[in-house]
Design an enzyme around this catalytic site. Structure first.
Site, PDB file in Angstrom:
ATOM      1  N   SER A   1       1.150  -1.511  -0.216  1.00 11.28           N
ATOM      2  CA  SER A   1       0.321  -0.242   0.267  1.00 11.28           C
ATOM      3  C   SER A   1       1.096   1.276   0.163  1.00 11.28           C
ATOM      4  CB  SER A   1      -0.996   0.109   0.935  1.00 11.28           C
ATOM      5  OG  SER A   1      -1.378   0.920   0.962  1.00 11.28           O
TER       6      SER A   1
ATOM      7  N   TYR B   1      -0.515  -0.826   9.799  1.00 10.21           N
ATOM      8  CA  TYR B   1      -1.124  -0.760   8.707  1.00 10.21           C
ATOM      9  C   TYR B   1       0.602  -0.724   7.703  1.00 10.21           C
ATOM     10  CZ  TYR B   1      -3.183  -1.441   3.078  1.00 10.21           C
ATOM     11  OH  TYR B   1      -3.828  -1.224   2.842  1.00 10.21           O
TER      12      TYR B   1
ATOM     13  N   LYS C   1       2.036  -3.313   6.136  1.00 12.96           N
ATOM     14  CA  LYS C   1       3.288  -3.335   4.092  1.00 12.96           C
ATOM     15  C   LYS C   1       3.903  -2.634   3.700  1.00 12.96           C
ATOM     16  CE  LYS C   1      -1.362  -4.426   3.036  1.00 12.96           C
ATOM     17  NZ  LYS C   1      -1.818  -5.278   2.306  1.00 12.96           N
TER      18      LYS C   1
END
Length: 302
Positions: free
Chosen positions: A149, A162, A166
């Site tokens: 991401s 997150y 990622k």
């Protein structure tokens, strides 16, 4: 593109994963559709989404099997690959798409929210990829397609867990690509821009945030799938150790971190000379302190 191939897609009950599974099947692959049917934060469980995707593939004349395991569980992740081999005879590509979100500003993030997101994203990629590796080595072929991401590649507010997971996936993919090259196995990453349950959780309070969300809604999940099908196919045999992104009809190749500036002081550096000489020289090349993906992609995709 995938005739005779067997592909495992995690998180394939809804959103981006579902579109990937459908297109892989449309191109001839047998698909293991993995999805425990949890909520956006990893809560609960429902067999419905995975089975719905399988039913749609079969109704269109394809082959598919539902797997409800959690990728965060090493034993569960192994069943995803075992289902592929036992039901369809082999495994040719792994699409590590499963994910959850537990967004919160850094100073409020709990240890549990940190661990849960790392477990699904980073450990999940490791678990499923590790399970497929013996088969890939034996057959001297295979493709890992991991979902990263721009939250990791660039950074984002309220997503420390997150973002860390990622960017960790990128490091994992790079090392897999290097370690497995001699076995004819490739490993690549995709950073998707697409409207899904996960992007639907992005805060939209200010006019600017609301406008950004509306742009996301125009980026449909099906736009990600063609690149996945290509990377899973033999046509991508020479493509490995890369980071791609998809924004609607635009496909982007990301660079890896590389030196931007350097400066040598023969007598060595002191804290004072760093402040007086090095930083003023480097500052024009600094990334902006508040940089997020909207600053990097300052234009709308077509």
């Amino acid at each position: 593109m995938l005739e005779g191939k067997v592909v495992a897609v995690t998180g394939a009950g809804r959103g981006v994963g579902r579109e990937i599974a459908l297109l892989c099947a449309a191109h001839g692959a047998a698909v293991v559709v993995n999805d425990p049917g949890v909520g956006g934060g990893g809560e609960g469980g429902d067999a419905g989404p995975a089975q719905d995707t399988v039913n749609d593939i079969i109704a269109a004349g394809g082959r598919a099997h539902a797997n409800l395991a959690s990728v965060a569980d090493p034993a569960g992740a192994t069943t995803i690959i075992e289902d592929a081999v036992q039901r369809f005879g082999r495994i040719d590509a792994v699409v590590n798409n499963a994910g959850i979100l537990r967004d919160t500003i850094w100073h409020k993030m709990s240890h549990e929210d940190w661990r849960a997101v790392i477990d699904v994203h980073l450990n999940g990629c490791f678990n499923v990829s590790k399970a497929a590796t013996p088969y890939f080595r034996e057959q001297q072929s295979g493709s890992f397609i991991h979902f990263t991401s721009t939250s990791g590649l660039i950074g984002n507010i309220g997503q420390a867990n997150y973002s860390a997971a990622k960017l960790g996936i990128v490091g994992l993919s790079q090392s897999i690509a290097l370690d497995m090259a001699r076995a004819g196995v490739r490993s690549n990453c995709i950073a998707p821009f697409a409207w899904s349950r996960m992007t639907a959780s992005i805060p939209a309070e200010t006019p600017a945030q609301k406008a950004r969300l509306e742009k996301f809604k125009a980026m449909s999940a099906d736009k990600i799938a063609p690149l996945v099908v290509y990377l899973a196919s033999d046509a991508s045999a020479e493509v490995t150790n890369q980071i791609f992104s998809v924004r609607k009809n635009e496909i982007v190749l990301f660079s890896k971190p590389r030196p931007v500036r350097s400066m040598t002081k023969l007598e060595g550096w002191t804290p004072e000379s760093i402040a007086a000489e090095l930083i003023p020289a480097f500052q024009p090349s600094f990334a902006r302190a508040d940089e997020v993906s909207a600053h990097v992609f300052g234009y709308d995709p077509i």
